[in-house]
Design a protein around this motif. Structure first.
Motif, PDB file in Angstrom:
ATOM      1  N   THR A 300       0.690  -1.138   0.180  1.00 30.96           N
ATOM      2  CA  THR A 300      -0.016  -0.055  -0.097  1.00 30.96           C
ATOM      3  C   THR A 300       0.984   1.191   0.025  1.00 30.96           C
ATOM      4  O   THR A 300       0.529   2.315  -0.718  1.00 30.96           O
ATOM      5  N   ALA A 301       1.950   1.219   0.580  1.00 30.68           N
ATOM      6  CA  ALA A 301       2.962   2.329   0.637  1.00 30.68           C
ATOM      7  C   ALA A 301       3.498   2.305  -0.912  1.00 30.68           C
ATOM      8  O   ALA A 301       3.681   3.652  -1.389  1.00 30.68           O
ATOM      9  N   ALA A 302       3.640   1.102  -1.500  1.00 28.47           N
ATOM     10  CA  ALA A 302       4.154   1.639  -2.854  1.00 28.47           C
ATOM     11  C   ALA A 302       3.123   2.184  -3.653  1.00 28.47           C
ATOM     12  O   ALA A 302       3.384   2.957  -4.958  1.00 28.47           O
ATOM     13  N   SER A 303       1.744   2.009  -3.504  1.00 26.56           N
ATOM     14  CA  SER A 303       0.819   2.517  -4.204  1.00 26.56           C
ATOM     15  C   SER A 303       0.764   4.095  -4.198  1.00 26.56           C
ATOM     16  O   SER A 303       0.586   4.976  -4.952  1.00 26.56           O
ATOM     17  N   ASP A 304       1.056   4.568  -2.992  1.00 29.15           N
ATOM     18  CA  ASP A 304       1.070   5.983  -2.620  1.00 29.15           C
ATOM     19  C   ASP A 304       2.480   6.616  -3.423  1.00 29.15           C
ATOM     20  O   ASP A 304       2.128   7.665  -3.909  1.00 29.15           O
ATOM     21  N   VAL A 305       3.318   5.750  -3.327  1.00 30.42           N
ATOM     22  CA  VAL A 305       4.499   6.153  -4.164  1.00 30.42           C
ATOM     23  C   VAL A 305       4.119   6.291  -5.608  1.00 30.42           C
ATOM     24  O   VAL A 305       4.664   7.363  -6.299  1.00 30.42           O
ATOM     25  N   HIS A 306       3.348   5.460  -6.152  1.00 31.63           N
ATOM     26  CA  HIS A 306       3.145   5.578  -7.522  1.00 31.63           C
ATOM     27  C   HIS A 306       2.435   6.815  -7.730  1.00 31.63           C
ATOM     28  O   HIS A 306       2.678   7.521  -8.906  1.00 31.63           O
ATOM     29  N   TYR A 307       1.342   7.126  -7.071  1.00 31.13           N
ATOM     30  CA  TYR A 307       0.482   8.289  -7.297  1.00 31.13           C
ATOM     31  C   TYR A 307       1.369   9.738  -6.919  1.00 31.13           C
ATOM     32  O   TYR A 307       1.147  10.559  -8.045  1.00 31.13           O
ATOM     33  N   LEU A 308       2.042   9.583  -6.072  1.00 30.07           N
ATOM     34  CA  LEU A 308       2.894  11.028  -5.844  1.00 30.07           C
ATOM     35  C   LEU A 308       3.908  10.848  -6.765  1.00 30.07           C
ATOM     36  O   LEU A 308       4.310  12.025  -7.343  1.00 30.07           O
ATOM     37  N   HIS A 309       4.680   9.869  -7.358  1.00 27.94           N
ATOM     38  CA  HIS A 309       5.655  10.207  -8.345  1.00 27.94           C
ATOM     39  C   HIS A 309       5.008  10.508  -9.669  1.00 27.94           C
ATOM     40  O   HIS A 309       5.528  11.554 -10.476  1.00 27.94           O
ATOM     41  N   GLU A 310       3.618  10.009 -10.017  1.00 30.34           N
ATOM     42  CA  GLU A 310       3.224  10.566 -11.308  1.00 30.34           C
ATOM     43  C   GLU A 310       2.576  11.923 -11.142  1.00 30.34           C
ATOM     44  O   GLU A 310       2.922  12.796 -11.946  1.00 30.34           O
ATOM     45  N   ALA A 311       2.090  12.590  -9.883  1.00 24.57           N
ATOM     46  CA  ALA A 311       2.050  13.782  -9.562  1.00 24.57           C
ATOM     47  C   ALA A 311       3.118  14.991  -9.758  1.00 24.57           C
ATOM     48  O   ALA A 311       2.983  15.916 -10.391  1.00 24.57           O
ATOM     49  N   LEU A 312       4.235  14.473  -9.121  1.00 28.57           N
ATOM     50  CA  LEU A 312       5.581  15.308  -9.161  1.00 28.57           C
ATOM     51  C   LEU A 312       5.946  15.234 -10.623  1.00 28.57           C
ATOM     52  O   LEU A 312       6.430  16.277 -11.141  1.00 28.57           O
ATOM     53  N   VAL A 313       5.999  13.999 -11.189  1.00 26.92           N
ATOM     54  CA  VAL A 313       6.542  14.275 -12.728  1.00 26.92           C
ATOM     55  C   VAL A 313       5.617  15.192 -13.518  1.00 26.92           C
ATOM     56  O   VAL A 313       6.119  16.001 -14.426  1.00 26.92           O
ATOM     57  N   ARG A 314       4.343  15.068 -13.468  1.00 25.94           N
ATOM     58  CA  ARG A 314       3.385  15.824 -14.125  1.00 25.94           C
ATOM     59  C   ARG A 314       3.673  17.218 -13.951  1.00 25.94           C
ATOM     60  O   ARG A 314       3.501  18.236 -14.654  1.00 25.94           O
ATOM     61  N   PHE A 315       3.835  17.682 -12.688  1.00 21.24           N
ATOM     62  CA  PHE A 315       4.062  19.078 -12.268  1.00 21.24           C
ATOM     63  C   PHE A 315       5.353  19.627 -12.990  1.00 21.24           C
ATOM     64  O   PHE A 315       5.580  20.615 -13.632  1.00 21.24           O
ATOM     65  N   TYR A 316       6.596  18.904 -12.861  1.00 24.03           N
ATOM     66  CA  TYR A 316       7.837  19.390 -13.409  1.00 24.03           C
ATOM     67  C   TYR A 316       8.049  19.215 -14.927  1.00 24.03           C
ATOM     68  O   TYR A 316       8.665  20.147 -15.437  1.00 24.03           O
ATOM     69  N   ARG A 317       7.350  18.324 -15.471  1.00 28.59           N
ATOM     70  CA  ARG A 317       7.322  18.191 -16.997  1.00 28.59           C
ATOM     71  C   ARG A 317       6.333  18.848 -17.680  1.00 28.59           C
ATOM     72  O   ARG A 317       6.640  19.621 -18.643  1.00 28.59           O
ATOM     73  N   ASP A 318       5.089  19.067 -16.989  1.00 34.80           N
ATOM     74  CA  ASP A 318       4.065  19.806 -17.843  1.00 34.80           C
ATOM     75  C   ASP A 318       3.526  21.037 -16.970  1.00 34.80           C
ATOM     76  O   ASP A 318       2.660  21.803 -17.324  1.00 34.80           O
ATOM     77  N   LYS A 319       4.101  21.441 -15.790  1.00 34.00           N
ATOM     78  CA  LYS A 319       3.659  22.743 -14.939  1.00 34.00           C
ATOM     79  C   LYS A 319       2.212  22.453 -14.677  1.00 34.00           C
ATOM     80  O   LYS A 319       1.319  23.466 -14.575  1.00 34.00           O
ATOM     81  N   ASP A 320       1.760  21.314 -14.285  1.00 38.17           N
ATOM     82  CA  ASP A 320       0.513  20.926 -14.209  1.00 38.17           C
ATOM     83  C   ASP A 320       0.164  20.573 -12.644  1.00 38.17           C
ATOM     84  O   ASP A 320       0.878  19.420 -12.331  1.00 38.17           O
ATOM     85  N   MET A 321      -0.374  21.078 -11.938  1.00 39.67           N
ATOM     86  CA  MET A 321      -0.810  20.858 -10.389  1.00 39.67           C
ATOM     87  C   MET A 321      -2.055  19.798 -10.564  1.00 39.67           C
ATOM     88  O   MET A 321      -2.167  19.505  -9.277  1.00 39.67           O
ATOM     89  N   GLY A 322      -2.642  19.362 -11.321  1.00 36.31           N
ATOM     90  CA  GLY A 322      -3.749  18.471 -11.135  1.00 36.31           C
ATOM     91  C   GLY A 322      -3.331  16.972 -10.149  1.00 36.31           C
ATOM     92  O   GLY A 322      -4.068  16.848  -9.481  1.00 36.31           O
ATOM     93  N   GLY A 323      -2.312  16.537 -10.804  1.00 39.63           N
ATOM     94  CA  GLY A 323      -1.849  15.350 -10.018  1.00 39.63           C
ATOM     95  C   GLY A 323      -1.509  15.399  -8.261  1.00 39.63           C
ATOM     96  O   GLY A 323      -1.916  14.960  -7.686  1.00 39.63           O
ATOM     97  N   ILE A 324      -0.945  16.733  -8.146  1.00 31.30           N
ATOM     98  CA  ILE A 324      -0.663  17.067  -6.780  1.00 31.30           C
ATOM     99  C   ILE A 324      -1.945  17.562  -6.171  1.00 31.30           C
ATOM    100  O   ILE A 324      -2.262  16.839  -5.067  1.00 31.30           O
ATOM    101  N   GLU A 325      -3.052  18.001  -6.751  1.00 25.13           N
ATOM    102  CA  GLU A 325      -4.429  18.717  -6.076  1.00 25.13           C
ATOM    103  C   GLU A 325      -5.132  17.293  -5.858  1.00 25.13           C
ATOM    104  O   GLU A 325      -5.996  17.322  -4.776  1.00 25.13           O
TER     105      GLU A 325
END
Length: 389
Positions: A300-325
């Motif tokens: 379950t910790a790994a699934s958190d990492v999955h969602y957080l990794h996706e959110a941070l990559v989306r922010f730095y790559r696309d300047k998109d806060m959607g995943g973080i929010e």
């Protein structure tokens, strides 16, 4: 010092997040309050869901895991002298992997050293400041001096007793908890596993689990009173009790030997909401605890990492806060499903002090339904190998 992401906690979830972010060119600094040797000395479960196995491969740290792991195509459940198998591969075409969490953590530390990422051990007095603003920072004491790291985001991977969850104001977070009225007494022994797949046992004397680390290292558990003490159990007493809780054919094959580790783990379910406060994110045990029944903690910790990794990559790559929010919302949706599976499996297999005769009959009926109903087995298999992210 400045970095993009500060990771608080040097366990497997923090290390895996750091490695995945590195693959995307995102810089991290990892803070750990203990030494590397201390972290690697922790004895933890070793059942890896499909999602975690794939993330290890994505992070580029799966070579030894793929070479040395054991693929399990199912698991076994016993009740009194009956035992049946739940065949994951036949039911849903998937499997789980047995690979010790200590070995996985070792691989992740080696990988972090290889990329020369900054890791600071034996830190004290970690403080997370201004997490609800656009310029958060972390302070800590190391070598008798105070240090400060400015960053964009903070990942709280520092466990149940860490500082990260407590940083979120009590007026913001809500906690849900269930304490089970028993624990697991577990031993590690240099003996061959009694079976080539895990056995979850329900008996009139209480729950037992037969698991493995490798072909010559076994991990066994028996349900015990939550107030029990390790010193109350000799090795002989443990083996005798374990045999009483297993089907006769399995008990006769059990190879016993001296324990090399013995401990009692309490059982609890715990979830805190939300898992994000501003630019602080909670991962793993910092946000949730599950009973070990069904091996959902690390997964379950790994699934958190999955969602957080996706959110941070989306922010730095696309300047998109959607995943973080939406990180907390997505992570919690899967967390509660894992909590349900662990809770229901714990209720299915353990003896509770207040169970009536009716309750015991219902428990037996539930186990027999799982034994003979393919639909029930398919649901169990889907949850055991891990729901999709």
């Amino acid at each position: 010092m400045r970095t993009q992401v500060v990771i608080v906690g040097g366990g497997p979830s923090g290390l895996l997040l750091g490695q995945l972010l590195h693959k995307q060119g995102i810089e991290t600094v990892l803070l750990e309050r203990k030494t590397r040797e201390y972290v690697l000395a922790r004895i933890r479960a070793g059942i890896l869901e499909t999602g975690l196995v794939n993330m290890m491969r994505e992070a580029g740290v799966a070579e030894r895991m793929d070479r040395e792991c054991f693929v399990h195509h199912g698991t076994c459940i016993s009740y009194e002298n009956e035992m049946f198998a739940i065949d994951f591969h036949k039911l849903i075409g998937q499997n789980v992997v047995v690979y010790g969490q200590t070995e996985l953590t070792h691989d992740l530390y080696d990988a972090r050293e290889a990329i020369d990422a900054t890791t600071v051990f034996e830190v004290e007095n970690v403080q997370i400041i201004d997490a609800d603003r656009d310029a958060p920072y972390v302070t800590y004491v190391s070598g008798g001096a105070e240090h400060r790291i400015d960053c964009d985001f903070i990942a709280g991977c520092d466990g149940f007793h860490g500082v990260s969850r407590k940083t979120i104001p009590e007026t913001v977070r809500k906690e849900y908890e269930k304490i089970f009225p028993f624990g697991w007494l577990g031993i590690l022994s240099e003996t061959p596993p009694v079976h080539d797949e895990l056995i979850y046992a329900n008996s009139t004397r209480g729950f037992a689990l037969c698991s493995m680390r490798n072909e010559n290292l076994s991990r066994y558990y028996v349900q015990c009173d939550q107030t029990d003490k390790v010193e109350n159990w000799s090795d002989d007493a443990f083996w005798d009790e374990l045999k009483r809780r297993l089907p006769e054919a399995i008990a006769e094959k059990l190879v016993t030997g001296p324990s090399i580790e013995k401990s009692i783990a309490p059982l609890r379910s715990f979830v805190t909401e939300p898992m994000r406060w501003g630019r602080l994110f909670l991962c793993g045990d910092a946000a949730h605890i599950v009973p070990p029944t069904g091996a959902k903690g690390l997964n379950t910790a790994a699934s958190d990492v999955h969602y957080l990794h996706e959110a941070l990559v989306r922010f730095y790559r696309d300047k998109d806060m959607g995943g973080i929010e939406h990180y907390s919302e997505k992570a919690l949706a899967r967390v509660w499903k894992a909590e349900r599976f662990s809770w229901s499996t714990t209720n299915l297999l353990h003896r509770f002090p207040d169970q009536s005769d009716f309750d015991l009959k219902m428990q037996r009926a539930e186990i027999e339904s799982l034994h003979y109903n393919e639909i029930a087995q398919r649901w169990f298999a889907q949850n055991y190998v891990g729901l999709p992210y």
